[in-house]
Design a protein around this motif. Structure first.
Motif, PDB file in Angstrom:
ATOM      1  N   ASP A   1      -4.862   4.181   0.153  1.00 20.71           N
ATOM      2  CA  ASP A   1      -4.874   2.777   0.426  1.00 20.71           C
ATOM      3  C   ASP A   1      -4.690   1.906  -1.088  1.00 20.71           C
ATOM      4  O   ASP A   1      -4.777   0.737  -0.814  1.00 20.71           O
ATOM      5  N   GLN A   2      -4.278   2.883  -2.209  1.00 24.50           N
ATOM      6  CA  GLN A   2      -3.792   2.056  -2.902  1.00 24.50           C
ATOM      7  C   GLN A   2      -2.630   1.183  -3.749  1.00 24.50           C
ATOM      8  O   GLN A   2      -1.607   1.839  -2.718  1.00 24.50           O
ATOM      9  N   THR A   3      -2.827   0.057  -4.206  1.00 25.29           N
ATOM     10  CA  THR A   3      -1.124  -0.539  -4.080  1.00 25.29           C
ATOM     11  C   THR A   3      -0.867  -0.663  -5.735  1.00 25.29           C
ATOM     12  O   THR A   3      -0.959  -0.478  -6.430  1.00 25.29           O
TER      13      THR A   3
ATOM     14  N   LYS B   1       0.766  -1.031   0.004  1.00 28.16           N
ATOM     15  CA  LYS B   1       0.043   0.043   0.102  1.00 28.16           C
ATOM     16  C   LYS B   1       0.718   0.961  -0.119  1.00 28.16           C
ATOM     17  O   LYS B   1       1.999   1.407   0.625  1.00 28.16           O
TER      18      LYS B   1
ATOM     19  N   LYS C   1       0.810   4.016   1.368  1.00 25.15           N
ATOM     20  CA  LYS C   1       0.964   4.986   2.899  1.00 25.15           C
ATOM     21  C   LYS C   1       2.032   4.146   3.213  1.00 25.15           C
ATOM     22  O   LYS C   1       2.619   4.523   4.111  1.00 25.15           O
ATOM     23  N   ASN C   2       2.489   3.414   3.075  1.00 27.50           N
ATOM     24  CA  ASN C   2       3.250   2.149   3.844  1.00 27.50           C
ATOM     25  C   ASN C   2       4.493   2.215   3.534  1.00 27.50           C
ATOM     26  O   ASN C   2       5.890   2.156   3.555  1.00 27.50           O
TER      27      ASN C   2
END
Ligand SMILES: CC(=O)N[C@H]1[C@@H](OP(=O)(O)OP(=O)(O)OC[C@H]2O[C@@H](n3ccc(=O)[nH]c3=O)[C@H](O)[C@@H]2O)O[C@H](CO)[C@@H](O)[C@@H]1O[C@H](C)C(=O)N[C@@H](C)C(=O)N[C@H](CCC(=O)O)C(=O)O
Ligand SMILES: Nc1ncnc2c1ncn2[C@@H]1O[C@H](COP(=O)(O)OP(=O)(O)OP(=O)(O)O)[C@@H](O)[C@H]1O
Length: 488
Positions: free
Chosen positions: A22-24, A2, A4-5
């Motif tokens: 949250d997009q991969t 994701k 954000k990570n």
């Protein structure tokens, strides 16, 4: 992973839509040509080109998110603005590849000369003692026993993370160049041991002053793991300065060298028989080196100290160093049928030339003929000193062409003539064609002469020469074969 990570440690300058977090992200790329659908593309302002100019191409290739330094860009995908894209590449890569330096024994080596040799000495010691070992460096990258072409001594932080993530090796040894350090190519990577070999006149075209060059090298030591240790060769002023600097910051620092008494250990180098004598608490221990030359004793001592600090038994280290086979293009010896010797070496600094010519004399040279040139578009301020050292230590030198890069042949030849007229001596000769310079020296050689060819080492030629051989090694072998054929 994701988004954000991936971006959690970046300081972001614009507003990022919460839904985007949250997009991969399927992959990351800093080169638009390597972008695939669902990738994050990071635009880096380079020296030659600006990655921001390739954003459109990245989007055409399927990039779903762009990171860059510009205030705004006009593309139909989300854009994240950061202060420094190069730093961002390392941080993002480190997240994407799950901090791959964390669980390996990581060794980073910096310094002007000796990084490659010390790397391969250490690789040999680890492998002889049952540990698998990767090397990331000038000649090639070796990961999981497989060789991968290297384009830089230190790859970009993205490539470095990809190599580390792919590696299942116990130990990874990385050569870390000053360019790599300044360009954040090891961002996100941490080391158990950071080594310093030496610092001499080099790369001032890039760093401007020796002091800036030193500061660049010192950046490596900010990449120690919390349990990490610095191992510094302190027989030069810059080594001493670095060790003092590190100790003043509380960084565990082991100093090695003849002039340093470390662990109440005294070190004596014996270049005549290629050994190092370690005297500690009244006991002597001999570390043999399979390689000739004082400079290789410095490399061997650094490798010895690092292997010992990593827990390998000292007798086993000594045994490994005794049967180390050497490194391609570094003091590589070729015996001629007339009793002369050819040395091919990668020396391209005044200090390295001093070491290799001195070594030829130590090996018993009756006469030393030195063949060398200067690289186009590289530090021109070292050329005069290279010529001084050569004319001082060789009996004859031949100036010839090295890589021209983008300099014209005519311009380089006038430079050779100017330097030779200004700083050379009557022992000097200019033979522009490198292969013919080698042929000439070999044809005129006599028993116990040493022909020392420096600058290219393991590398292939960038431009064609009269003999169509692609490297110094192949040129020497070709002439040796011609001489055998002529005799039979
Ligand atoms: C001057 C210099 O150091 N340049 C290095 C630098 O390139 P750069 O960032 O300036 O890249 P660029 O080619 O201008 O491109 C800029 C950006 O556009 C992107 N791009 C480019 C083209 C395209 O079609 N699409 C695209 O997206 C590129 O991926 C890049 O992100 O970053 C690149 C990736 O890390 C390096 O490969 C490159 O090394 C060049 C080839 C080089 O020759 N460097 C030498 C000076 C060097 O670094 N030497 C040291 C060893 C020194 C020693 O002997 O001690 C080394 O570590 O190798
Ligand atoms: N410890 C040393 N001190 C001085 N000169 C050295 C030392 N080790 C090697 N050299 C000289 O430097 C040349 C390059 O050695 P090596 O490839 O090990 O260094 P490097 O730091 O990896 O160089 P580069 O950054 O140019 O790839 C050798 O061919 C030799 O002439």
């Amino acid at each position: 992973m994701k988004l954000k990570n991936l971006i959690s440690e970046l300081s972001i300058k614009n507003n990022v839509d919460k839904n985007l977090l949250d997009q991969t992200v399927l992959g990351i790329a800093e080169n638009s040509l390597l972008v695939e659908p669902g990738f994050l593309f990071i635009a880096v302002k380079g020296h030659g080109r600006d990655g921001h100019h390739f954003i459109e191409q990245a989007v055409e290739n399927g990039a779903s998110i762009i990171i860059g330094e510009l205030d705004r860009i006009d593309v139909p995908v989300p854009y994240i603005q950061v202060q420094d894209s190069r730093k961002a590449v390392g941080r993002i890569a480190n997240k994407f590849y799950h901090n791959p330096s964390k669980d390996k024994l990581m060794i980073g080596i910096t310094g002007t000369n000796g990084k490659t040799t010390t790397s391969y000495m250490l690789k040999h010691i680890f492998e002889s003692n049952g540990k698998s070992c990767a090397v990331i460096g000038t000649i090639q990258n070796i990961v999981n026993g497989k060789t991968i072409k290297s384009t830089n001594t230190t790859p970009s932080s993205l490539v470095a993370h990809q190599l580390l993530a792919a590696s299942t090796d116990d130990v990874v040894i990385m050569e870390v160049s000053s360019h790599g350090l300044v360009q954040h190519r090891i961002a996100g990577i941490e080391f158990d041991f950071c080594l310093f070999t030496n610092l001499h006149h080099e790369h001032l075209d890039y760093h401007g002053t020796l002091s800036n060059y030193f500061q660049a090298k010192a950046l490596l030591f900010q990449h120690l793991k919390p349990t990490g240790q610095a191992i510094v060769s302190t027989d030069t002023v810059w080594g001493l300065k670095l060790a003092d600097m590190l100790k003043s910051k509380g960084i565990p620092t082991r100093e090695v060298g003849q002039t340093t008494e470390n662990d109440s250990q005294r070190v004596i180098f014996n270049p005549e028989n290629s050994t190092i004598e370690l005297l500690k608490e009244g006991e002597a221990f001999t570390v043999p080196s399979s390689l000739a030359g004082l400079h290789n004793l410095y490399n061997a001592l650094l490798a010895y100290a690092t292997a010992e600090a990593s827990g390998i038994n000292k007798n086993r280290i000594a045994d490994s160093l005794a049967d180390f086979k050497g490194v391609a293009g570094r003091l590589e010896l070729f015996k001629m049928h007339n009793g002369a010797t050819v040395i091919i070496d990668y020396a391209h600094t005044p200090d390295a030339i001093l070491h290799v010519l001195t070594t030829a004399k130590q090996l018993g040279a009756k006469k030393v003929v030195h063949i060398f040139g200067f690289r186009g578009n590289r530090d021109i301020s070292k050329r005069k000193d290279m010529l001084f050292v050569s004319s001082d230590l060789s009996d004859q030198y031949i100036l010839t062409l090295d890589d021209l890069n983008s300099v014209s042949c005519a311009d380089m030849l006038s430079e050779l003539t100017l330097l030779n007229d200004s700083y050379g001596n009557e022992k000097g000769l200019i033979v522009p064609d490198r292969t013919l310079a080698i042929k000439l020296a070999m044809e005129y050689s006599q028993s116990n002469d040493y022909i020392v060819i420096t600058g290219k080492g393991h590398e292939t030629y960038q431009q064609p020469f009269q003999l169509s051989t692609p490297s110094d090694q192949e040129t020497v072998n070709y002439i040796l074969n011609l001489q055998v054929a002529a005799k039979s």
